[in-house]
Design a protein around this motif. Structure first.
Motif, PDB file in Angstrom:
ATOM      1  N   ARG A   1     -25.744 -24.280 -14.067  1.00 22.74           N
ATOM      2  CA  ARG A   1     -25.487 -25.566 -13.404  1.00 22.74           C
ATOM      3  C   ARG A   1     -26.054 -26.682 -14.265  1.00 22.74           C
TER       4      ARG A   1
ATOM      5  N   ALA B   1     -21.562 -29.779 -13.063  1.00 17.68           N
ATOM      6  CA  ALA B   1     -20.703 -28.627 -13.344  1.00 17.68           C
ATOM      7  C   ALA B   1     -21.490 -27.346 -13.124  1.00 17.68           C
ATOM      8  N   SER B   2     -20.879 -26.410 -12.412  1.00 17.35           N
ATOM      9  CA  SER B   2     -21.467 -25.085 -12.197  1.00 17.35           C
ATOM     10  C   SER B   2     -20.503 -24.041 -12.736  1.00 17.35           C
ATOM     11  N   SER B   3     -20.943 -23.309 -13.756  1.00 25.32           N
ATOM     12  CA  SER B   3     -20.140 -22.242 -14.333  1.00 25.32           C
ATOM     13  C   SER B   3     -20.566 -20.901 -13.754  1.00 25.32           C
TER      14      SER B   3
ATOM     15  N   GLU C   1     -14.722 -17.186 -17.059  1.00 30.60           N
ATOM     16  CA  GLU C   1     -15.552 -18.268 -16.522  1.00 30.60           C
ATOM     17  C   GLU C   1     -14.747 -19.050 -15.501  1.00 30.60           C
TER      18      GLU C   1
ATOM     19  N   CYS D   1     -15.433 -22.725 -13.711  1.00 27.64           N
ATOM     20  CA  CYS D   1     -16.302 -23.908 -13.759  1.00 27.64           C
ATOM     21  C   CYS D   1     -15.925 -24.845 -12.620  1.00 27.64           C
TER      22      CYS D   1
ATOM     23  N   THR E   1     -16.538 -28.319 -11.015  1.00 25.58           N
ATOM     24  CA  THR E   1     -17.006 -29.600 -11.531  1.00 25.58           C
ATOM     25  C   THR E   1     -16.739 -30.718 -10.544  1.00 25.58           C
TER      26      THR E   1
END
Length: 259
Positions: free
Chosen positions: A145, A158-160, A238, A240, A242
Motif C-alpha cells: 500500500r 494504491a494497494s497492490s 497483480e 492494483c 487505486t
C-alpha cells in the motif's frame, strides 16, 4: 446574523460556502496564483458572520487547493493535472530505463513525485482482488500500500495484491524500494512477462476517510481505478486498487480502429 441565514437543509452554511469556493477553483474562476477573497469580502458577499467564513476557509484549506501565507491570505495553488497515457505509461522501455509508471508520467508532466510506503506484508485477499487473481477470498497475498505525492500534495493511494506463490521467492517485492522500474520490472526479471494491463475506472465522491487521506473536501470527486496485470501465460500476477483525486489526472487512451 440569525441561524436561518447560516444554516440550511442542505448542510451548515459554512460547508455550502466552502463548496462554492472549491468549485470556483476547480472550474478555473479562481486561477492558480489568485488570492481567495478576504474574510471581510466573503462576509459581505454571503451575509454571514466572520466565524462562519473562518469555518468555511478551514474546509477550503483542507481541500489542498489553497495555501495560506502569513499576512497575505489564501492563494490558489498551481495543481496542473498529471496526464495518464495508457498506451505509454506501462511501456517496457520505461521499466528497462529504471522508471516505474508513476515516476514516468510525473516526469512527463514536469512534476516532482514522491512515494510513501504505508504497508508491505501478508494480507488476506479482499473479495474483489481475490476474484481477479483467481484465488478464494481470504487467500494470503502480498499487499503493498502506497501514498503518492505530486509537488508535495497527496494525489493517489494504491494497494497492490500479488499472489503469494509468485512473490515468495522475489525478495525485492518485500522491500520499500523494489529497485529501478518498480515491481513490474522485478516480476519480469523473474520470468513473468506482461502481455497487457486491464483497467476499470469509476468516478464517485470520496468518503470522509478518503478525502482526509488525499487532502480533499468531503465528497470531492475521485477516480477509483482497478488494474489487472496479465502475463503471456494468461495469469494475473497483480491487482492494483487505486484511488485518485479527480482534479489531478487526465486519462488519455489510444484505441486501435482495426481488428
Amino acid at each position: 446574523m440569525g441561524t436561518a441565514v447560516e444554516g440550511g437543509r442542505s448542510g451548515p452554511r459554512y460547508v455550502q460556502i466552502a463548496d462554492e469556493i472549491v468549485q470556483q477553483i476547480r472550474a478555473g474562476v479562481l486561477k492558480p496564483g489568485d488570492m481567495v477573497p478576504s474574510e471581510s469580502e466573503l462576509v459581505d458577499r454571503y451575509g454571514v458572520s466572520g466565524g462562519t467564513i473562518r469555518k468555511a476557509m478551514v474546509e477550503v484549506r483542507a481541500s489542498g487547493l489553497v495555501e495560506t501565507r502569513h499576512g497575505k491570505g489564501s492563494i490558489v495553488k498551481d495543481r496542473p493535472p498529471v496526464r495518464h497515457r495508457s498506451s505509454d505509461r506501462f511501456r517496457r522501455s520505461h521499466r528497462q530505463g529504471g522508471k516505474a509508471a508513476y515516476l514516468a508520467e510525473s516526469a512527463q508532466s514536469g512534476a516532482t513525485a514522491k512515494v510513501s510506503v504505508l504497508y508491505i506484508g501478508p494480507m488476506e485477499a479482499p473479495a474483489d482482488a481475490a476474484r481477479r487473481l483467481g484465488v478464494p477470498a481470504g487467500t494470503q497475498v502480498l499487499a503493498r500500500r502506497r501514498l503518492y505525492f505530486r509537488n508535495g500534495t497527496p494525489v493517489e493511494t494504491a494497494s497492490s495484491y500479488l499472489p503469494w506463490d509468485v512473490v515468495k521467492d522475489i525478495p525485492e517485492l518485500f522491500a520499500e524500494n523494489p529497485g529501478g522500474g518498480g515491481i513490474y520490472a522485478r516480476l519480469e526479471d523473474h520470468g513473468h512477462e506482461f502481455v497487457e494491463f486491464v483497467e476499470t475506472l469509476q468516478a464517485r465522491p470520496a468518503s470522509k476517510a478518503e478525502a482526509s487521506e488525499l487532502a480533499l473536501s468531503p465528497g470531492a470527486p475521485v477516480v477509483h481505478l482497478v488494474r489487472e496485470a496479465r502475463t503471456t501465460a494468461g495469469v494475473v500476477v497483480e491487482v492494483c486498487d487505486t484511488l485518485m483525486a479527480a482534479d489531478q489526472f487526465v486519462f488519455e487512451y489510444r484505441i486501435p480502429a482495426d481488428d
